[in-house]
Write a protein that holds these residues in place. Structure first.
Motif, short mmCIF file in Angstrom:
data_model
loop_
_atom_site.label_atom_id
_atom_site.label_comp_id
_atom_site.label_asym_id
_atom_site.label_seq_id
_atom_site.Cartn_x
_atom_site.Cartn_y
_atom_site.Cartn_z
N THR B 83 0.81 -1.23 0.00
CA THR B 83 0.00 0.00 0.00
C THR B 83 0.84 1.27 0.00
OG1 THR B 83 -1.23 -1.33 1.58
CG2 THR B 83 -2.30 0.66 0.78
N ASP B 84 1.08 1.88 1.17
CA ASP B 84 1.78 3.17 1.17
C ASP B 84 3.23 3.05 1.68
OD1 ASP B 84 1.26 2.57 3.73
OD2 ASP B 84 0.50 4.55 4.30
N PHE B 85 3.71 1.84 1.88
CA PHE B 85 5.10 1.59 2.28
C PHE B 85 5.46 2.19 3.65
CE2 PHE B 85 5.19 0.45 -2.06
CZ PHE B 85 6.17 -0.51 -2.17
N SER B 86 4.43 2.42 4.48
CA SER B 86 4.73 3.02 5.79
C SER B 86 5.45 2.01 6.68
CB SER B 86 3.43 3.48 6.46
OG SER B 86 2.54 2.38 6.55
N ASN B 87 5.24 0.72 6.42
CA ASN B 87 5.90 -0.28 7.25
C ASN B 87 6.84 -1.19 6.44
OD1 ASN B 87 6.28 -1.32 9.85
ND2 ASN B 87 4.94 -3.07 9.41
N SER B 88 7.25 -0.70 5.25
CA SER B 88 8.06 -1.54 4.38
C SER B 88 9.36 -0.83 4.01
CB SER B 88 7.30 -1.87 3.09
OG SER B 88 6.05 -2.41 3.41
N VAL B 89 10.41 -1.63 3.81
CA VAL B 89 11.68 -1.06 3.37
C VAL B 89 12.23 -1.89 2.21
CG1 VAL B 89 12.25 -0.19 5.66
CG2 VAL B 89 13.10 -2.42 4.97
N ILE B 90 13.03 -1.25 1.36
CA ILE B 90 13.65 -1.93 0.23
C ILE B 90 15.14 -2.08 0.49
CG2 ILE B 90 14.14 -1.74 -2.25
CD1 ILE B 90 11.59 -0.06 -2.48
N LEU B 91 15.67 -3.27 0.27
CA LEU B 91 17.11 -3.49 0.43
C LEU B 91 17.66 -4.05 -0.88
CD1 LEU B 91 17.81 -5.15 3.92
CD2 LEU B 91 18.27 -2.81 3.20
N GLY B 92 18.50 -3.26 -1.54
CA GLY B 92 19.16 -3.74 -2.76
C GLY B 92 20.42 -4.50 -2.39
N ILE B 93 20.63 -5.65 -3.01
CA ILE B 93 21.78 -6.47 -2.67
C ILE B 93 22.98 -6.06 -3.52
CG2 ILE B 93 22.68 -8.84 -2.60
CD1 ILE B 93 19.78 -9.76 -2.12
N LEU B 112 3.73 7.15 -6.04
CA LEU B 112 3.18 7.52 -4.74
C LEU B 112 3.98 8.71 -4.19
CD1 LEU B 112 3.20 3.96 -3.09
CD2 LEU B 112 1.17 5.11 -3.96
N PRO B 113 3.70 9.93 -4.63
CA PRO B 113 4.51 11.08 -4.23
C PRO B 113 4.52 11.32 -2.72
CG PRO B 113 2.91 11.67 -5.94
CD PRO B 113 2.55 10.31 -5.47
N GLN B 114 3.43 10.92 -2.02
CA GLN B 114 3.37 11.18 -0.58
C GLN B 114 4.19 10.17 0.23
OE1 GLN B 114 0.21 11.57 -2.20
NE2 GLN B 114 0.43 13.79 -2.11
N ALA B 115 4.42 9.00 -0.34
CA ALA B 115 5.01 7.92 0.44
C ALA B 115 6.49 8.18 0.71
CB ALA B 115 4.85 6.60 -0.29
N ASN B 116 6.95 7.70 1.85
CA ASN B 116 8.37 7.78 2.19
C ASN B 116 8.99 6.41 1.92
OD1 ASN B 116 10.85 8.46 3.27
ND2 ASN B 116 10.21 8.04 5.38
N ILE B 117 9.66 6.29 0.80
CA ILE B 117 10.22 5.00 0.41
C ILE B 117 11.62 4.87 0.99
CG2 ILE B 117 10.70 3.44 -1.53
CD1 ILE B 117 7.84 4.30 -1.64
#
Lengths: 311, 235
Positions: B83-93, B112-117
Motif C-alpha cells: 500500500t503506502d510503504f509506511s511499514n516496508s523497506v527496500i534493500l538492494g543487494i 506515490l509522491p506522498q510515500a516515504n520509500i
C-alpha cells in the motif's frame, strides 16, 4: 560480482616490506567495510567460521593481543591463546617444536609476537601455516603501521603527500621501521627525530629526513607519531636521564600551542605519560590515539580476512 | 507443437518473433506454460537453419519499452501488497541489485509522491558460503542502511536469481540488523530450474530458462548506457 576479487601479494604478513601499494590499499578498503561492521548492533560476521587461529605471544602485549583476539572473534574464527611465560618454552622447547605442536591440533593461522627479529620469517619457512607477525624484536610490526597509516588516511582523506614525523626511540622501535616503509609506499614524507644515540646510523638509507631538534620536526610535519622510550630493550644508557629526555623530546601543550598550525598527534601505546607526551596532549582534540586503537581491530580483521581467503 | 531431434538434444527451443523482430530461447517442457513468458505466437515461429550458431550468440531478453513496463509492473505489484510503504523497506543487494532497488524506489516515488520509500544497500560478502572455497577472497562493498528494519516488511531486491545462495547470504546479513516482520524477494530475472536452495522469488520481472554455461547480464542506463537484459552464451 565477477571482477572484484583481489588478492594480497603474500601468503603471510611478515612485514610491510612484502606488501606493495596495491596490497595496502586493498587492506584499507577491506578495513573500511569492517569498520562499518563494528558500528552495527551485531558486530560479528561469519566469514572465518571454519578457521582456527593461534595467538602465540613470546613477549608481553595487551593492546595488540586483545585487538587481534577481538578481530578474530568478530570474524567468528576459533582462537587459542598461548603466552610463553606460562608454557613449556620455559622447560626448553624450541620455537619450531612449540609451533608444530600447536599446528598438530589443526590450526590454520599463527599470530606471533617474538623478541627476536625475523622470528616470523624463520617460522614461515619451517611450518605449514599462515603466519601473521605481531611484532618481532626491533624489526617489524606490520599491523601497527597499517593502522597508523589507516588513521592518517581517515583524518586527512589520503596519506600521499602528508608529512609524518616519528619522534623518540627509533633504534629499538619496530613500529618506526614498519611505519617508515608503509608511509613511504603510500607516498608520504617521513622524518625521524630523537637523540643522536637513539637514531640508527644507517637510517638515511631508507630515504628519511633526520632531525635532532623536536621543535623543527614539529614545525615541518602534519602528523607527529610519538614513540615510547623502550627502557626494557636498553642494555646501555643512551641518554643521561628520563627527565632530560622528556625536557628535550617530550611533547607538551605549550609546544603544541606555539606551533602556527594544528598537527595531529599519534602514539602506538603504551603511553608513558609525562615522558614522551604529557596528559593534556594525549587527551587533547589533536590526538587520535584512541582512534588508532579502534582502527586496529578493523585493520586486523581485514588482514585476517584477506589472508584466510586465499588458498 | 513439433520439435526436431536436434533441438531436443540442446534442450532448448529457439523462436523467431517476426512481429518484434526478436529471437527468444526457451527450454522444452511438456506443458505449453513454459513458453508463456516469451509472448511467442505459433503463427510466427520460425526455426532458423543455423540453430547452433544462433545459440552461440548473445540474446537480448528484455530492453526498450518492455524493460520500463516490467519495472512499472513490479512497482504496482509491490503497491498491491505494501500500500503506502509506511511499514516496508527496500534493500538492494550489492553489487548489482542496488541499481534495480534504486530504480524501483524512484519509480515508486513517482507513483506515490506522498510515500516515504526507504531504500538501502546490503553487502553480503562476509556472509557468503564459498569463503576459502574460491581462489581469492571477494572485496566487500558498502552496506548503507539508514533505517531500522526491526519489525518492518523487508523487500530484498536483486537483479538475477540463479542458485539462490546470494539470497541465503543476504538473509543472514540482514538479520544482523534486526528481526524483520516479513521478508520478500524481488528479482528482475529469474533463472528457473537452477536453484541450489529452496528459495523462490515473490516478484519476478522475467523468467528465463538457461543452461549453466550461459550468463544473464543486466545492464543499467546509469552505469552501462542502456537498460537491457542479455543472455550470454559461453565460448
Amino acid at each position: 560480482m565477477a571482477d572484484n576479487n583481489q588478492i594480497l601479494g603474500t601468503r603471510h604478513l611478515l612485514g610491510i616490506k612484502d606488501l606493495n601499494e596495491k596490497d595496502i590499499q586493498l587492506i584499507f578498503e577491506t578495513a573500511d567495510t569492517f569498520k562499518d561492521v563494528l558500528n552495527r548492533p551485531i558486530k560479528k560476521v561469519p566469514s572465518l567460521r571454519d578457521v582456527t587461529i593461534a595467538n602465540v605471544f613470546f613477549e608481553n602485549s595487551t593492546r595488540t593481543r586483545l585487538s587481534f583476539e577481538l578481530a578474530q572473534k568478530r570474524l567468528s574464527a576459533d582462537t587459542i591463546n598461548f603466552a610463553a611465560s606460562s608454557s613449556s618454552v620455559s622447560k626448553g622447547e624450541t620455537l619450531i617444536d612449540t609451533v608444530n605442536n600447536i599446528l598438530a591440533m589443526k590450526v590454520d593461522m599463527v599470530v606471533m609476537r617474538h623478541p627476536y627479529p625475523g622470528a616470523g620469517i624463520f617460522l614461515s619457512k619451517k611450518v605449514n601455516a599462515q603466519i601473521v607477525n605481531a611484532g618481532d624484536g626491533a624489526h617489524e610490526h606490520p599491523t601497527q603501521a597499517l593502522l597508523d597509516a589507516f588513521s592518517i588516511r581517515e583524518r586527512y582523506g589520503d596519506v600521499a603527500g602528508k608529512k609524518v614525523a616519528i619522534v623518540g626511540d627509533i633504534l629499538h622501535s619496530r613500529v618506526a621501521l614498519s611505519n617508515i616503509l608503509c608511509l613511504q609506499k603510500l607516498g608520504a614524507e617521513v622524518m625521524v627525530c630523537g637523540p643522536t644515540t637513539l637514531i640508527p646510523k644507517y637510517i638515511k638509507t631508507l630515504n628519511v629526513k633526520v632531525e635532532y631538534d623536536l621543535m623543527k620536526a614539529l614545525q615541518w610535519c602534519d602528523v607527529a607519531n610519538m614513540l615510547r622510550i623502550q627502557l626494557e630493550r636498553q642494555d646501555i644508557r643512551y641518554f643521561p636521564s628520563l627527565r632530560e629526555y622528556s625536557m628535550l623530546y617530550g611533547l607538551n601543550k605549550e609546544i603544541l600551542n606555539s606551533l602556527d598550525k594544528e598537527i595531529t598527534i599519534m602514539h602506538p601505546g603504551p603511553i608513558n605519560r609525562g615522558v614522551e607526551i604529557t596528559s593534556d596532549v594525549a587527551d587533547s582534540k589533536q590526538s587520535i590515539i584512541l582512534d588508532q586503537v579502534e582502527n586496529g581491530v578493523a585493520i586486523r580483521m581485514a588482514v585476517l580476512y584477506l589472508l584466510a581467503g586465499q588458498r | 507443437m513439433s520439435s526436431s531431434p536436434a533441438m531436443q538434444i540442446a534442450g532448448l527451443f529457439l523462436w523467431y518473433d517476426s512481429y518484434n523482430q526478436q529471437t527468444h530461447v526457451s527450454r522444452f517442457l511438456k506443458s505449453t506454460q513454459a513458453f508463456s513468458d516469451f509472448y511467442v505466437f505459433q503463427s510466427n515461429i520460425l526455426f532458423l537453419p543455423l540453430l547452433k550458431s544462433k545459440l552461440m550468440q548473445n540474446l537480448t531478453l528484455l530492453d526498450g519499452p518492455k524493460f520500463q513496463i516490467t519495472i512499472k509492473r513490479l512497482c504496482h505489484q509491490l503497491i498491491e501488497n505494501h500500500t503506502d510503504f509506511s511499514n516496508s523497506v527496500i534493500l538492494g543487494i550489492q553489487p548489482r541489485g542496488i541499481y534495480l532497488a534504486d530504480r524501483i524506489a524512484s519509480e515508486l516515488k513517482s507513483i506515490l509522491p506522498q510515500a516515504n520509500i526507504l531504500n538501502g544497500n546490503l553487502d553480503i560478502t562476509f556472509f557468503r558460503d564459498d569463503f576459502r572455497r574460491r581462489e581469492s577472497p571477494l572485496v566487500p562493498n558498502t552496506t548503507k542502511i539508514d533505517f531500522i528494519i526491526e519489525g518492518k516488511k523487508v523487500i530484498l531486491v536483486d537483479d538475477v536469481l540463479w542458485t539462490g545462495r546470494t539470497i541465503r547470504s543476504a538473509m543472514d546479513a540482514m538479520m544482523a540488523f534486526g528481526r524483520p516482520e516479513k521478508v520478500e524477494l524481488l528479482v528482475l530475472v529469474d533463472r528457473r530450474f537452477s536453484r541450489h536452495l529452496p528459495i523462490e522469488p515473490d516478484y519476478i520481472g522475467i523468467q528465463v530458462d538457461s543452461i549453466n554455461s550461459q550468463k544473464v547480464l543486466v545492464s543499467w542506463k546509469e552505469t552501462d548506457q542502456e537498460d537491457k537484459v542479455i543472455l550470454l552464451s559461453g565460448k
